[in-house]
Structure formats: C-alpha cells, structure tokens
Design a protein around this motif. Structure first.
Motif, PDB file in Angstrom:
ATOM      1  N   GLN A   1      32.368  59.848  46.615  1.00  0.00           N
ATOM      2  CA  GLN A   1      32.903  58.678  47.294  1.00  0.00           C
ATOM      3  C   GLN A   1      32.353  58.645  48.718  1.00  0.00           C
ATOM      4  O   GLN A   1      32.290  59.651  49.395  1.00  0.00           O
ATOM      5  N   ILE A   2      31.971  57.450  49.154  1.00  0.00           N
ATOM      6  CA  ILE A   2      31.396  57.286  50.482  1.00  0.00           C
ATOM      7  C   ILE A   2      32.467  56.810  51.435  1.00  0.00           C
ATOM      8  O   ILE A   2      33.283  55.952  51.105  1.00  0.00           O
ATOM      9  N   GLN A   3      32.445  57.346  52.629  1.00  0.00           N
ATOM     10  CA  GLN A   3      33.341  56.895  53.690  1.00  0.00           C
ATOM     11  C   GLN A   3      32.510  56.370  54.848  1.00  0.00           C
ATOM     12  O   GLN A   3      31.483  56.955  55.194  1.00  0.00           O
ATOM     13  N   VAL A   4      32.973  55.284  55.420  1.00  0.00           N
ATOM     14  CA  VAL A   4      32.284  54.661  56.544  1.00  0.00           C
ATOM     15  C   VAL A   4      33.270  54.513  57.690  1.00  0.00           C
ATOM     16  O   VAL A   4      34.356  53.955  57.497  1.00  0.00           O
ATOM     17  N   VAL A   5      32.904  54.990  58.852  1.00  0.00           N
ATOM     18  CA  VAL A   5      33.799  54.956  60.005  1.00  0.00           C
ATOM     19  C   VAL A   5      33.078  54.339  61.195  1.00  0.00           C
ATOM     20  O   VAL A   5      31.977  54.779  61.555  1.00  0.00           O
ATOM     21  N   GLU A   6      33.718  53.331  61.790  1.00  0.00           N
ATOM     22  CA  GLU A   6      33.184  52.691  62.992  1.00  0.00           C
ATOM     23  C   GLU A   6      33.981  53.163  64.201  1.00  0.00           C
ATOM     24  O   GLU A   6      35.203  53.337  64.120  1.00  0.00           O
ATOM     25  N   THR A   7      33.316  53.331  65.321  1.00  0.00           N
ATOM     26  CA  THR A   7      33.976  53.675  66.572  1.00  0.00           C
ATOM     27  C   THR A   7      33.332  52.898  67.713  1.00  0.00           C
ATOM     28  O   THR A   7      32.205  52.392  67.568  1.00  0.00           O
ATOM     29  N   GLY A   8      34.079  52.816  68.829  1.00  0.00           N
ATOM     30  CA  GLY A   8      33.486  52.283  70.056  1.00  0.00           C
ATOM     31  C   GLY A   8      33.898  50.896  70.468  1.00  0.00           C
ATOM     32  O   GLY A   8      33.409  50.390  71.475  1.00  0.00           O
ATOM     33  N   THR A  23      29.194  55.737  61.015  1.00  0.00           N
ATOM     34  CA  THR A  23      28.743  56.917  60.286  1.00  0.00           C
ATOM     35  C   THR A  23      29.201  56.849  58.840  1.00  0.00           C
ATOM     36  O   THR A  23      30.376  56.594  58.567  1.00  0.00           O
ATOM     37  N   ALA A  24      28.262  57.076  57.944  1.00  0.00           N
ATOM     38  CA  ALA A  24      28.563  57.151  56.511  1.00  0.00           C
ATOM     39  C   ALA A  24      28.558  58.614  56.084  1.00  0.00           C
ATOM     40  O   ALA A  24      27.670  59.364  56.456  1.00  0.00           O
ATOM     41  N   SER A  25      29.546  58.993  55.312  1.00  0.00           N
ATOM     42  CA  SER A  25      29.625  60.380  54.849  1.00  0.00           C
ATOM     43  C   SER A  25      30.052  60.404  53.392  1.00  0.00           C
ATOM     44  O   SER A  25      30.606  59.436  52.869  1.00  0.00           O
ATOM     45  N   GLY A  26      29.810  61.544  52.774  1.00  0.00           N
ATOM     46  CA  GLY A  26      30.151  61.693  51.365  1.00  0.00           C
ATOM     47  C   GLY A  26      29.103  62.519  50.672  1.00  0.00           C
ATOM     48  O   GLY A  26      28.327  63.233  51.307  1.00  0.00           O
ATOM     49  N   ARG A  27      29.044  62.397  49.362  1.00  0.00           N
ATOM     50  CA  ARG A  27      28.087  63.172  48.580  1.00  0.00           C
ATOM     51  C   ARG A  27      27.275  62.280  47.659  1.00  0.00           C
ATOM     52  O   ARG A  27      27.798  61.299  47.124  1.00  0.00           O
ATOM     53  N   GLY A  28      26.041  62.640  47.515  1.00  0.00           N
ATOM     54  CA  GLY A  28      25.230  62.033  46.475  1.00  0.00           C
ATOM     55  C   GLY A  28      24.959  60.558  46.642  1.00  0.00           C
ATOM     56  O   GLY A  28      25.053  59.802  45.677  1.00  0.00           O
TER      57      GLY A  28
END
Length: 120
Positions: A1-8, A23-28
């Motif tokens: 599962q992909i997670q996307v987080v915005e800041t600023g 930033t996008a994080s997760g696996r595969g």
C-alpha cells in the motif's frame, strides 16, 4: 500500500512564497509522473503541475507557469512545489498524487491535502 504525505502549507500574503513537499512511501511501487493538484472552495480539483520520473521533465498549468516550480529530491520519493508571487486565487487545498498508475498525472494514490491560503 502506498502512502502520500504533503507538508508545508499555511497562510501567506499576496506576493509571498511557500514550499510544499510530498513524499510517497510503501513497498513495491514505481513512480511514473508525480503531480500536484489543488481545489478551491466550490471548485473542482485542478491540475497544477507535475514531474516525470524518468527524465524529470516538468509540466505546469498556464495559471501557475513562471511562478511555481516543481523539483525532485536527489534521493527517495519526494517532490517539492515552490510557489512564488502567490495570488489570492492560489488559495485552496493542495493535493499530491503518487503517479504510480502510469504516465498520466493524477493516476495513483492521493495525499490527504494541505491548505494554502493567500491573503490580500
């Protein structure tokens, strides 16, 4: 599962600047074209700009061209949206899309959004 987080995000006066990060994080997963979108109150979500992962080419909506710049971090899955000469019409919730569904902007996982308010 992909997670996307915005800041600023935040509040800025007309003519000021803000820098958003995503930033996008997760696996595969593979990123093809990561992009920024925004939605003003009562309006539909619109494309702001994006960056293709393979060659770092960028593309912008006419409304922000020359004022906004998208760059990519040297490592990792992070992009930045540098917003200069901000106008009241830039106010809205800014969303980042992971661009993991193919080479078209907006196909992938969305972040939760972050508020940008430009005061007159």
């Amino acid at each position: 599962q992909i997670q996307v987080v915005e800041t600023g995000g935040g509040l800025v006066q007309v003519g000021g600047s803000l820098r958003l990060s995503c930033t996008a994080s997760g696996r595969g997963f593979m990123i093809y074209a990561m992009g920024w979108f925004r939605q003003a109150p009562g309006q539909e979500r619109e494309f702001v700009g994006g960056i293709h992962w393979s060659d770092e080419s960028t593309y912008y909506a006419d409304s922000v061209k020359g004022r906004f710049t998208i760059t990519r971090a040297s490592a990792g899955n992070t992009i930045y949206l540098q917003m200069d000469s901000l106008k009241p019409e830039d106010t809205g919730v800014y969303y980042c899309n992971s661009g993991t569904g193919g080479g078209t902007y907006g196909v992938g996982t969305w972040g939760q959004g972050i508020q940008v308010t430009v005061s007159p």
